[in-house]
Design a protein around this motif. Structure first.
Motif, mmCIF file in Angstrom:
data_model
loop_
_atom_site.group_PDB
_atom_site.id
_atom_site.type_symbol
_atom_site.label_atom_id
_atom_site.label_comp_id
_atom_site.label_asym_id
_atom_site.label_seq_id
_atom_site.Cartn_x
_atom_site.Cartn_y
_atom_site.Cartn_z
ATOM 1 N N LYS A 89 -45.016 82.604 -61.249
ATOM 2 C CA LYS A 89 -45.527 83.936 -61.595
ATOM 3 C C LYS A 89 -45.964 84.688 -60.331
ATOM 4 C CE LYS A 89 -46.909 86.981 -64.702
ATOM 5 N NZ LYS A 89 -45.979 87.696 -65.555
ATOM 6 N N ILE A 90 -46.599 83.984 -59.413
ATOM 7 C CA ILE A 90 -47.029 84.607 -58.156
ATOM 8 C C ILE A 90 -45.828 85.191 -57.425
ATOM 9 C CG2 ILE A 90 -47.924 84.090 -55.838
ATOM 10 C CD1 ILE A 90 -49.840 82.066 -57.216
ATOM 11 N N VAL A 91 -44.765 84.430 -57.327
ATOM 12 C CA VAL A 91 -43.556 84.895 -56.647
ATOM 13 C C VAL A 91 -42.943 86.076 -57.399
ATOM 14 C CG1 VAL A 91 -41.202 84.247 -55.991
ATOM 15 C CG2 VAL A 91 -43.105 82.689 -55.519
ATOM 16 N N GLN A 92 -42.895 85.997 -58.714
ATOM 17 C CA GLN A 92 -42.330 87.086 -59.522
ATOM 18 C C GLN A 92 -43.096 88.393 -59.334
ATOM 19 O OE1 GLN A 92 -42.441 85.575 -63.530
ATOM 20 N NE2 GLN A 92 -40.557 84.391 -63.282
ATOM 21 N N LEU A 93 -44.393 88.331 -59.132
ATOM 22 C CA LEU A 93 -45.229 89.526 -59.030
ATOM 23 C C LEU A 93 -45.186 90.181 -57.650
ATOM 24 C CD1 LEU A 93 -48.254 88.259 -61.093
ATOM 25 C CD2 LEU A 93 -46.830 90.239 -61.656
ATOM 26 N N GLN A 94 -44.685 89.478 -56.650
ATOM 27 C CA GLN A 94 -44.708 90.023 -55.296
ATOM 28 C C GLN A 94 -43.925 91.324 -55.165
ATOM 29 O OE1 GLN A 94 -43.690 86.845 -52.628
ATOM 30 N NE2 GLN A 94 -45.603 85.779 -53.019
ATOM 31 N N SER A 95 -42.796 91.445 -55.844
ATOM 32 C CA SER A 95 -42.021 92.689 -55.721
ATOM 33 C C SER A 95 -42.764 93.857 -56.372
ATOM 34 C CB SER A 95 -40.613 92.535 -56.301
ATOM 35 O OG SER A 95 -40.670 92.256 -57.682
ATOM 36 N N ALA A 96 -43.444 93.619 -57.486
ATOM 37 C CA ALA A 96 -44.217 94.691 -58.137
ATOM 38 C C ALA A 96 -45.396 95.107 -57.269
ATOM 39 C CB ALA A 96 -44.705 94.240 -59.514
ATOM 40 N N ILE A 97 -46.014 94.140 -56.603
ATOM 41 C CA ILE A 97 -47.141 94.454 -55.716
ATOM 42 C C ILE A 97 -46.640 95.268 -54.524
ATOM 43 C CG2 ILE A 97 -48.812 93.429 -54.114
ATOM 44 C CD1 ILE A 97 -49.170 91.184 -56.256
ATOM 45 N N LYS A 98 -45.523 94.848 -53.935
ATOM 46 C CA LYS A 98 -44.959 95.573 -52.789
ATOM 47 C C LYS A 98 -44.531 96.984 -53.194
ATOM 48 C CE LYS A 98 -40.852 95.346 -49.941
ATOM 49 N NZ LYS A 98 -39.704 94.507 -49.603
ATOM 50 N N PHE A 99 -43.828 97.116 -54.310
ATOM 51 C CA PHE A 99 -43.339 98.422 -54.751
ATOM 52 C C PHE A 99 -44.496 99.366 -55.079
ATOM 53 C CE2 PHE A 99 -41.979 101.367 -58.096
ATOM 54 C CZ PHE A 99 -40.920 101.989 -57.461
ATOM 55 N N ASN A 100 -45.393 98.927 -55.924
ATOM 56 C CA ASN A 100 -46.490 99.792 -56.351
ATOM 57 C C ASN A 100 -47.546 99.969 -55.268
ATOM 58 O OD1 ASN A 100 -45.883 100.541 -59.220
ATOM 59 N ND2 ASN A 100 -45.698 98.336 -59.357
ATOM 60 N N GLY A 101 -47.859 98.900 -54.535
ATOM 61 C CA GLY A 101 -48.803 99.018 -53.420
ATOM 62 C C GLY A 101 -48.236 99.910 -52.333
ATOM 63 N N TYR A 148 -49.873 98.913 -59.406
ATOM 64 C CA TYR A 148 -50.421 97.970 -58.433
ATOM 65 C C TYR A 148 -51.615 97.222 -59.023
ATOM 66 C CZ TYR A 148 -52.814 95.935 -54.506
ATOM 67 O OH TYR A 148 -53.449 95.042 -53.683
ATOM 68 N N ASN A 149 -52.538 97.958 -59.628
ATOM 69 C CA ASN A 149 -53.728 97.320 -60.191
ATOM 70 C C ASN A 149 -53.359 96.292 -61.249
ATOM 71 O OD1 ASN A 149 -55.530 98.690 -58.542
ATOM 72 N ND2 ASN A 149 -55.806 100.362 -59.990
ATOM 73 N N THR A 150 -52.381 96.613 -62.088
ATOM 74 C CA THR A 150 -51.926 95.685 -63.125
ATOM 75 C C THR A 150 -51.299 94.448 -62.501
ATOM 76 O OG1 THR A 150 -51.556 97.495 -64.686
ATOM 77 C CG2 THR A 150 -50.387 95.430 -65.114
ATOM 78 N N ALA A 151 -50.398 94.648 -61.558
ATOM 79 C CA ALA A 151 -49.717 93.520 -60.917
ATOM 80 C C ALA A 151 -50.699 92.656 -60.139
ATOM 81 C CB ALA A 151 -48.601 94.027 -59.998
ATOM 82 N N TYR A 152 -51.648 93.289 -59.470
ATOM 83 C CA TYR A 152 -52.615 92.519 -58.681
ATOM 84 C C TYR A 152 -53.528 91.685 -59.587
ATOM 85 C CZ TYR A 152 -56.018 91.224 -55.169
ATOM 86 O OH TYR A 152 -56.830 90.501 -54.342
ATOM 87 N N LYS A 153 -53.923 92.256 -60.705
ATOM 88 C CA LYS A 153 -54.747 91.502 -61.667
ATOM 89 C C LYS A 153 -53.971 90.285 -62.178
ATOM 90 C CE LYS A 153 -57.104 91.872 -66.084
ATOM 91 N NZ LYS A 153 -57.228 92.624 -67.307
ATOM 92 N N GLN A 154 -52.706 90.494 -62.517
ATOM 93 C CA GLN A 154 -51.873 89.385 -62.980
ATOM 94 C C GLN A 154 -51.677 88.347 -61.877
ATOM 95 O OE1 GLN A 154 -48.303 91.338 -64.317
ATOM 96 N NE2 GLN A 154 -49.240 92.072 -66.211
ATOM 97 N N PHE A 155 -51.543 88.817 -60.647
ATOM 98 C CA PHE A 155 -51.395 87.931 -59.499
ATOM 99 C C PHE A 155 -52.629 87.041 -59.355
ATOM 100 C CE2 PHE A 155 -51.980 86.893 -55.037
ATOM 101 C CZ PHE A 155 -50.726 86.435 -54.661
#
Length: 148
Positions: free
Chosen positions: A38-50, A20-27
């Motif tokens: 990139k924002i759209v691509q990162l949403q699934s990683a944020i949802k999964f890890n968050g 989550y921390n990695t994906a949020y930083k990239q977001f």
């Protein structure tokens, strides 16, 4: 066992926090650059890890050693009785529905503010229950690492 729960906490839960921390930083970086793709691509990683972090935080708070278990009391006990008839009726229903989940996910007892009612629900993967508009009360992890 304590060993499995320690592994679950230190390895699996920690992986969600790190992810989550990695994906949020990239977001945030993508947001500054206005990189919508990139924002759209990162949403699934944020949802999964968050979701994994939120779900596991609830999970750890739900656990108690059998010797310290006390049945629900007060308002939650009244709500269980109102919505399920009794705790003795809720437990086998909850267990059966949760055990029937195929693959990975979560079994939940959630509260609907809209309907003033406790409901059983399940979520796939690490989806948090709030996506369904329910407040999590009890979450059971059905991922294989939770019970091997």
């Amino acid at each position: 066992s304590g060993e499995i729960m320690e592994l679950h906490h230190k390895k699996h839960h920690q992986a969600y926090v790190t992810g989550y921390n990695t994906a949020y930083k990239q977001f945030k970086e993508a947001e500054e650059k206005k990189d919508i793709e990139k924002i759209v691509q990162l949403q699934s990683a944020i949802k999964f890890n968050g979701g994994g972090h939120v779900n596991h935080s609830i999970f750890w708070n739900n656990l108690t050693p059998p010797k310290d278990y006390e049945p629900p009391s007060g308002e939650i006990a009244k709500q269980i009785e109102k919505d399920f008839g009794s705790l003795d009726k809720l437990i086998p229903m909850f267990n059966a529905k949760t055990a029937a989940i195929q693959g990975s996910g979560w079994g939940w007892l959630g509260y609907s503010k809209e309907h003033d009612k406790l409901l059983y629900s399940s979520t796939p993967n690490q989806d948090p229950l709030v996506i369904q508009g329910l407040v999590p009360v009890l979450g059971v992890d059905i991922w294989e690492h939770a019970y091997y």
